[in-house]
Design a protein around this motif. Structure first.
Motif, short mmCIF file in Angstrom:
data_model
loop_
_atom_site.label_atom_id
_atom_site.label_comp_id
_atom_site.label_asym_id
_atom_site.label_seq_id
_atom_site.Cartn_x
_atom_site.Cartn_y
_atom_site.Cartn_z
N ILE A 50 22.41 72.74 57.39
CA ILE A 50 23.79 73.20 57.57
C ILE A 50 24.71 72.37 56.67
CG2 ILE A 50 25.69 73.44 59.22
CD1 ILE A 50 23.70 73.97 61.40
N ALA A 51 24.45 71.05 56.64
CA ALA A 51 25.26 70.17 55.79
C ALA A 51 25.12 70.59 54.32
CB ALA A 51 24.82 68.72 55.97
N ASP A 52 23.87 70.85 53.88
CA ASP A 52 23.65 71.28 52.50
C ASP A 52 24.43 72.55 52.19
OD1 ASP A 52 22.04 69.16 52.06
OD2 ASP A 52 20.14 70.27 52.04
N LEU A 53 24.43 73.47 53.16
CA LEU A 53 25.16 74.72 52.94
C LEU A 53 26.64 74.43 52.66
CD1 LEU A 53 25.16 77.94 53.24
CD2 LEU A 53 26.17 77.46 55.46
N LEU A 54 27.23 73.58 53.51
CA LEU A 54 28.64 73.24 53.33
C LEU A 54 28.87 72.61 51.96
CD1 LEU A 54 29.73 71.83 56.79
CD2 LEU A 54 30.34 74.00 55.74
N GLU A 55 27.88 71.85 51.48
CA GLU A 55 28.04 71.18 50.19
C GLU A 55 27.94 72.18 49.03
OE1 GLU A 55 25.06 68.14 50.27
OE2 GLU A 55 25.96 67.20 52.05
N GLN A 56 27.21 73.27 49.26
CA GLN A 56 26.96 74.21 48.15
C GLN A 56 28.10 75.19 47.95
OE1 GLN A 56 23.08 76.09 48.45
NE2 GLN A 56 22.09 74.11 48.75
N VAL A 57 28.87 75.48 49.01
CA VAL A 57 29.96 76.46 48.84
C VAL A 57 31.24 75.73 48.42
CG1 VAL A 57 28.96 77.99 50.56
CG2 VAL A 57 30.67 76.29 51.25
N ASP A 58 32.23 76.48 47.95
CA ASP A 58 33.46 75.82 47.52
C ASP A 58 34.38 75.56 48.71
OD1 ASP A 58 34.75 78.12 48.23
OD2 ASP A 58 34.75 78.94 46.20
N ALA A 59 35.45 74.82 48.46
CA ALA A 59 36.33 74.36 49.55
C ALA A 59 36.84 75.54 50.39
CB ALA A 59 37.50 73.58 48.98
N GLY A 60 37.20 76.64 49.72
CA GLY A 60 37.73 77.79 50.44
C GLY A 60 36.73 78.31 51.47
N LYS A 61 35.49 78.53 50.99
CA LYS A 61 34.43 79.02 51.88
C LYS A 61 34.22 78.04 53.04
CE LYS A 61 32.66 82.85 50.29
NZ LYS A 61 34.11 83.04 50.07
N ARG A 62 34.20 76.73 52.69
CA ARG A 62 33.98 75.73 53.75
C ARG A 62 34.99 75.91 54.87
NH1 ARG A 62 32.30 72.15 49.97
NH2 ARG A 62 34.40 71.49 49.41
N ARG A 63 36.26 76.07 54.46
CA ARG A 63 37.32 76.21 55.47
C ARG A 63 37.03 77.41 56.36
NH1 ARG A 63 40.95 76.38 52.12
NH2 ARG A 63 41.26 74.15 51.94
N GLU A 64 36.71 78.56 55.73
CA GLU A 64 36.42 79.77 56.52
C GLU A 64 35.30 79.52 57.51
OE1 GLU A 64 35.99 83.47 54.31
OE2 GLU A 64 36.88 82.50 52.55
N ILE A 65 34.21 78.86 57.02
CA ILE A 65 33.05 78.62 57.89
C ILE A 65 33.45 77.74 59.07
CG2 ILE A 65 30.79 77.51 58.03
CD1 ILE A 65 30.34 78.29 55.11
N LEU A 66 34.22 76.67 58.78
CA LEU A 66 34.61 75.74 59.84
C LEU A 66 35.48 76.44 60.88
CD1 LEU A 66 35.35 72.64 57.63
CD2 LEU A 66 33.59 72.80 59.38
#
Lengths: 461, 461
Positions: A50-66
């Motif tokens: 899950i951590a790797d996934l967050l590292e692979q997407v860009d900041a915008g995507k990270r925000r959406e996921i969180l």
């Protein structure tokens, strides 16, 4: 193309890491704002993935996921996350979720999690901890960074010298609630809580209840000073195949335990650092912002520019020779790049040998002789090759002779500099991985150009 | 100076590794032919340190040491020894000592010890083993090199699904003679000997005798296919913080177990390989003979020579321009070395990210955009700097403009090549660490010189 692009041709990672199918499914769920689906997709994933996934997407995507699935981000995911992203992610999590997340972590993971955070974020997390854990974490943070004290976990399983196997097992059963998730030895301590030896759980399990712990001690027992640099700790675990080691304060009292997985992480980071430094990349995480990365790489390029200018100044001394024999300008890059490569070969071997302590005061001179010999042999071979190239290409035996001699000089000097520079830096307490490259290439450029152009102006003009 | 030289100024290694004082004392005892003193000096040393000592001295000294104190070289020292030295050392040991040495090793250590040996030496060691161990080792050797099958140890501690904690402990006590030295889980298997879960020894010790093993299973349980590459195994241990993992054959049957210390070794070797390959050093052990090392490094230098000649051919196209404006020749090395360095920065980050699976199909394009952006920004800055240098040094605004533009082009292309080359090689199944450097520097040299000299001949002539 944009971030969602998935490369179907990429090989599956033997079931390890994130496979691209999962990533694309998750990104689709995020795009659709489907929280339930997202939770289902996260469910089977390991926190590290899950951590790797967050590292692979860009900041915008990270925000959406969180925002879609905050509950997924428990303490484990946070401690797996790249330092460069923790602040960002933590800032996004609702306080109560953050609190819940950190409470489940062992003290060493909490320390690892917060030591690089800004003060306010640190306090927010400390406040979330129960008092006893909080004290443990603040205690750990009081030790120097990159020391055994930061690395160790304070939850230790210890027993007094006079105990038997039976007493120990009864004690463990009675206190199972407070035992660490993972432990591999019971550490035996004297009345002053100074460790005197340890017993593997395997021995405990396979010995009769009446056997005394002191009869089951392991040879591998090696207490580690709490202030020891973590790189030394990692070296010890790797060199002596330790699984866990007690950590002691200046008075020799047991203050914690370091386990091999922590040591493995340090070893991993040390290697990473070596590789990046050898390449003149300060830190270099794929998650840094462009400006951040530029800032990290600029200084190295700038130093390199200065050394390149030095090389140019050498060339400038021979402008007349070049003006008369332009072939010299054509052949210069060969001199520079051969010298640079030979030097890099020697210095890399030397830097590694220093890191693994295979290169010491007792064998440095033999290694130097060996490297120079290698340089001479390769130099001789390439002298022959280049001599012929010079002759055939420019039809000048003299030019061939000049570049041949220059090649021998250059490769020998490259080998010598490649070993002496890192060894000297190491003695001066400078990390040889950090600075060797620039020095060595400067030496090879300057010497190489000087030998080549100098000889040329004597022989050819 | 010769090998005995000891450098008193070298920092003590915090008590780890060999300190120089010990080394010198040992070398003195050897010189004096004092076997008793030598034995005393070896006595407190860890096998890994004795192995390091043998690696640090030259072949002559090694022979003397082996003849003086053959008994010191037990199986552990041999398995700690660098592959490049094993054959030499083993050839020296009396057969009975060698036999005694290997009998005490676990099957995985014996495999690691002999897999790289010549056939006759292999047989000599196999003959020394008891039949059951010999079968185990030959079985392991039947698995592909660098596979989980070579890495695993066959001594496993397993229990049937229906057992309780009590039954398991009784079983361990009854069979303590045959237990492996180190084990961290009891692997629970179904009637077909297929692993269904495992229990940590900590849980076994802290649970009541009546508890069923199946109620104590760990989430971390991950069986590893016997044919899986050891690099994937190491990745799994590192990524998922495994301590030990069962190894299964194609039918899912338990055939062995891999422990974290084996995985740590693999990780260590992988890193080593990456660093050396990035530097164009094939293998590179300090113990190889000169001719051996020369042979390893020659091919890389030769490939580099070819690429350097390509760059020279580009320059040759602009001989007239250089003849008229010798300043071009003076500035060329700056173009080459800036491009080469910027390219190396990008490619090193890319190679590491590929190795740690942080760079995947799902984020490659974002990373490419990021690297190019970094190249453009740094390119712009250095364009300014070099433009001024060109102006001040050679008093020509046009020359300054030419090198400025060339710098932007060069650093952007370097960044682009630095990421695309390793990613492409990785897709093609070629180790990016191995070949990226040459390709990238060729691209930066060719593009750099072409942009610089091409522009120059248009603008300045």
């Amino acid at each position: 193309m944009d971030d969602e692009v998935i490369d179907k041709t990429a090989p599956e990672e033997d079931g390890y890491g994130l496979d691209n199918r999962t990533v694309s499914a998750i990104l689709l769920a995020v795009a659709a704002g489907d929280a339930a689906r997202l939770a289902d997709l996260f469910e089977p994933l390991h926190p590290a993935d899950i951590a790797d996934l967050l590292e692979q997407v860009d900041a915008g995507k990270r925000r959406e996921i969180l925002l879609l699935a905050p509950r997924q981000f428990d303490g484990e995911v946070l401690s797996e996350l790249d330092e460069t992203l923790r602040e960002e992610v933590i800032a996004f999590l609702p306080p109560e979720i953050l609190a819940e997340a950190v409470r489940e972590l062992e003290s060493d993971d909490v320390v690892d999690l917060i030591e690089d955070l800004e003060k306010p974020q640190q306090d927010a997390i400390l406040d979330a901890l129960e008092m006893v854990d909080r004290v443990a974490v603040e205690q750990a943070l009081s030790y120097p960074e990159y020391s055994a004290g930061r690395l160790m976990q304070r939850e230790v399983v210890r027993a007094p010298e006079h105990w038997t196997v039976g007493e120990t097992i009864d004690h463990l059963r009675a206190n199972k609630k407070t035992l660490p998730d993972q432990f591999y030895h019971v550490i035996v301590v004297d009345p002053g809580i100074r460790p005197v030896g340890y017993v593997t759980l395997g021995k405990l399990l396979s010995s009769r209840r009446s056997v005394r712990l002191t009869d089951l001690f392991e040879d591998s027992f090696r207490p580690i000073p709490v202030t020891q640099p973590d790189s030394e700790v990692a070296y010890a675990f790797n060199q002596y195949h330790l699984i866990s080691a007690p950590v002691v304060d200046d008075a020799g009292r047991l203050v914690g335990v370091i386990t091999i997985d922590d040591a493995m992480n340090v070893l991993d980071e040390e290697h990473e650092e070596d590789i990046l430094r050898l390449a003149g990349v300060g830190e270099g995480s794929l998650n840094d912002r462009v400006i951040e990365t530029t800032r990290q790489r600029f200084p190295w390029l700038f130093v390199n520019l200065l050394t390149a200018i030095v090389a140019s100044l050498v060339i400038a001394q021979f402008e007349d020779a070049i003006a008369q024999v332009v072939a010299l300008a054509v052949l210069m890059p060969i001199i520079a790049s051969m010298g640079g490569n030979a030097g890099t070969q020697s210095l890399t071997v030397a830097v590694r040998a220093l890191a693994t302590k295979d290169l010491t005061g007792s064998n440095v001179w033999r290694v130097v002789r060996r490297e120079v010999a290698v340089g001479l042999v390769n130099g001789a071979i390439f002298a022959l090759v280049m001599g012929l190239v010079g002759l055939v290409w420019f039809g000048s035996a003299q030019l061939g002779a000049v570049i041949a001699v220059a090649m021998v000089v250059n490769l020998s000097v490259a080998a010598l500099a490649g070993i002496l520079v890192p060894v000297t830096l190491d003695k001066l307490g400078v990390d040889p991985a950090l600075a060797s490259g620039t020095f060595v290439t400067t030496v090879t450029d300057v010497v190489g150009f000087f030998a080549f152009l100098g000889l040329a102006s004597v022989v050819l003009l």
